[in-house]
Design a protein around this motif. Sequence first.
Motif, PDB file in Angstrom:
ATOM      1  N   ARG A  80       5.602   2.318  -1.508  1.00  5.47           N
ATOM      2  CA  ARG A  80       4.322   3.019  -0.989  1.00  5.47           C
ATOM      3  C   ARG A  80       4.447   4.431  -1.249  1.00  5.47           C
ATOM      4  O   ARG A  80       3.402   5.110  -1.067  1.00  5.47           O
ATOM      5  CB  ARG A  80       4.294   2.573   0.505  1.00  5.47           C
ATOM      6  N   THR A  81       5.748   5.163  -1.428  1.00  2.49           N
ATOM      7  CA  THR A  81       5.691   6.456  -1.573  1.00  2.49           C
ATOM      8  C   THR A  81       5.109   6.635  -3.298  1.00  2.49           C
ATOM      9  O   THR A  81       4.626   7.758  -3.544  1.00  2.49           O
ATOM     10  CB  THR A  81       6.984   7.150  -1.646  1.00  2.49           C
ATOM     11  N   LYS A  82       5.445   5.665  -3.834  1.00  3.83           N
ATOM     12  CA  LYS A  82       5.145   5.885  -5.245  1.00  3.83           C
ATOM     13  C   LYS A  82       3.599   5.282  -5.731  1.00  3.83           C
ATOM     14  O   LYS A  82       3.111   5.751  -6.641  1.00  3.83           O
ATOM     15  CB  LYS A  82       6.279   5.087  -6.483  1.00  3.83           C
ATOM     16  N   LEU A  84       0.414   5.181  -3.820  1.00  9.75           N
ATOM     17  CA  LEU A  84      -0.013   5.863  -2.701  1.00  9.75           C
ATOM     18  C   LEU A  84      -1.664   5.482  -2.499  1.00  9.75           C
ATOM     19  O   LEU A  84      -2.323   5.853  -3.323  1.00  9.75           O
ATOM     20  CB  LEU A  84       0.161   7.307  -2.889  1.00  9.75           C
ATOM     21  N   ARG A 110      10.701   8.966   2.172  1.00  4.07           N
ATOM     22  CA  ARG A 110      10.419  10.115   1.446  1.00  4.07           C
ATOM     23  C   ARG A 110      11.628  10.901   1.396  1.00  4.07           C
ATOM     24  O   ARG A 110      11.569  12.232   0.897  1.00  4.07           O
ATOM     25  CB  ARG A 110       9.273  10.986   1.936  1.00  4.07           C
ATOM     26  N   THR A 113      12.592  12.547  -2.250  1.00  7.00           N
ATOM     27  CA  THR A 113      11.451  13.018  -2.843  1.00  7.00           C
ATOM     28  C   THR A 113      11.327  14.437  -2.947  1.00  7.00           C
ATOM     29  O   THR A 113      11.915  14.978  -2.095  1.00  7.00           O
ATOM     30  CB  THR A 113      10.036  12.514  -2.393  1.00  7.00           C
ATOM     31  N   GLY A 160      -2.488  13.769   0.606  1.00  9.29           N
ATOM     32  CA  GLY A 160      -1.945  12.582  -0.431  1.00  9.29           C
ATOM     33  C   GLY A 160      -1.595  13.444  -1.821  1.00  9.29           C
ATOM     34  O   GLY A 160      -0.585  12.852  -2.192  1.00  9.29           O
ATOM     35  N   THR A 166       4.551  10.496  -6.172  1.00 14.62           N
ATOM     36  CA  THR A 166       3.471   9.512  -6.244  1.00 14.62           C
ATOM     37  C   THR A 166       3.297   9.275  -7.777  1.00 14.62           C
ATOM     38  O   THR A 166       3.045  10.129  -8.496  1.00 14.62           O
ATOM     39  CB  THR A 166       2.256  10.192  -5.620  1.00 14.62           C
ATOM     40  N   GLU A 167       3.193   8.062  -8.113  1.00 13.50           N
ATOM     41  CA  GLU A 167       2.850   7.781  -9.565  1.00 13.50           C
ATOM     42  C   GLU A 167       1.758   7.128  -9.692  1.00 13.50           C
ATOM     43  O   GLU A 167       0.919   7.379 -10.934  1.00 13.50           O
ATOM     44  CB  GLU A 167       4.122   6.854 -10.291  1.00 13.50           C
ATOM     45  N   LEU A 169      -2.217   6.649  -7.927  1.00 14.68           N
ATOM     46  CA  LEU A 169      -2.900   7.011  -6.757  1.00 14.68           C
ATOM     47  C   LEU A 169      -4.164   5.860  -6.682  1.00 14.68           C
ATOM     48  O   LEU A 169      -4.710   5.712  -7.489  1.00 14.68           O
ATOM     49  CB  LEU A 169      -3.460   8.470  -7.161  1.00 14.68           C
ATOM     50  N   ILE A 201       1.734  12.229 -10.768  1.00 13.26           N
ATOM     51  CA  ILE A 201       1.016  11.308 -10.631  1.00 13.26           C
ATOM     52  C   ILE A 201       0.429  10.785 -12.168  1.00 13.26           C
ATOM     53  O   ILE A 201       0.031  11.827 -13.006  1.00 13.26           O
ATOM     54  CB  ILE A 201      -0.623  11.512  -9.987  1.00 13.26           C
TER      55      ILE A 201
END
Length: 233
Positions: A80-82, A84, A110, A113, A160, A166-167, A169, A201
């Motif tokens: 969920r961090t990647k 988002l 996180r 990160t 966000g 984050t990869e 979105l 992203i």
Amino acid sequence: MAPPPLFEVRGLSWSKTGEKSPFLSDINFTLNPGDIIALTGKSGSGKSTLLKCLAHLNLYEGEVLLHGKTPKACGVPKYRTKVLYIPQRPAILPSTPIDFLKKVLALASRSTTPSAEDPEENLNSAQYIASRWNIDEELWHRKWVTLSGGEAQRIAMAIGLSMQGTEILLLDEPTSALDQGSVDSVERYVAELPSTDHSSIKAIIWITHSEDQAKKIATRRIRVENGTATEIA
């Protein structure tokens, strides 16, 4: 052997509690680096439900894969961090946006990160993004409940977008509460992210009811209708 796709959805189905027939059925698509998919369809067609499945917030049948791995294989909090998800309307949160951002950065998922390594820089980044959308710094210190819908939406978006790591979105109507000037500013900024070096992203899925917006921001379009998702040529 070729590496797996960035993000892949295989045979995804979702059913409402107590109903035998699935609400979403056999959805398949692949997301590649640089893609911005506009997810369109009528209200109630399942767009937000699909986005929550992709964020692993709804239980579903089928597979959702990030770099060939399921959320469980990645570790759901880390996944969920990647991948988002930013909802259309931020939940009614206690305290202030500043406090909320600090709590997010302190989450164990996180801890590795770049955002967690330099939380002050992350705060500066979030405030800088929001300032481009006419959000004054003093709003970060006000209670969420005192903010207008548009102010809360822009601040939540800025938080966000500032999260490094984050990869993918997932945006649920991110401009629904904004005036046209703010809409244009958010569209320009967000649509450039997958092609810039300063952002982690790589691709975006963006729910919109506006055909004009879809044409402006998207590299691809998928329509959700009658429980299925069809790519529009």
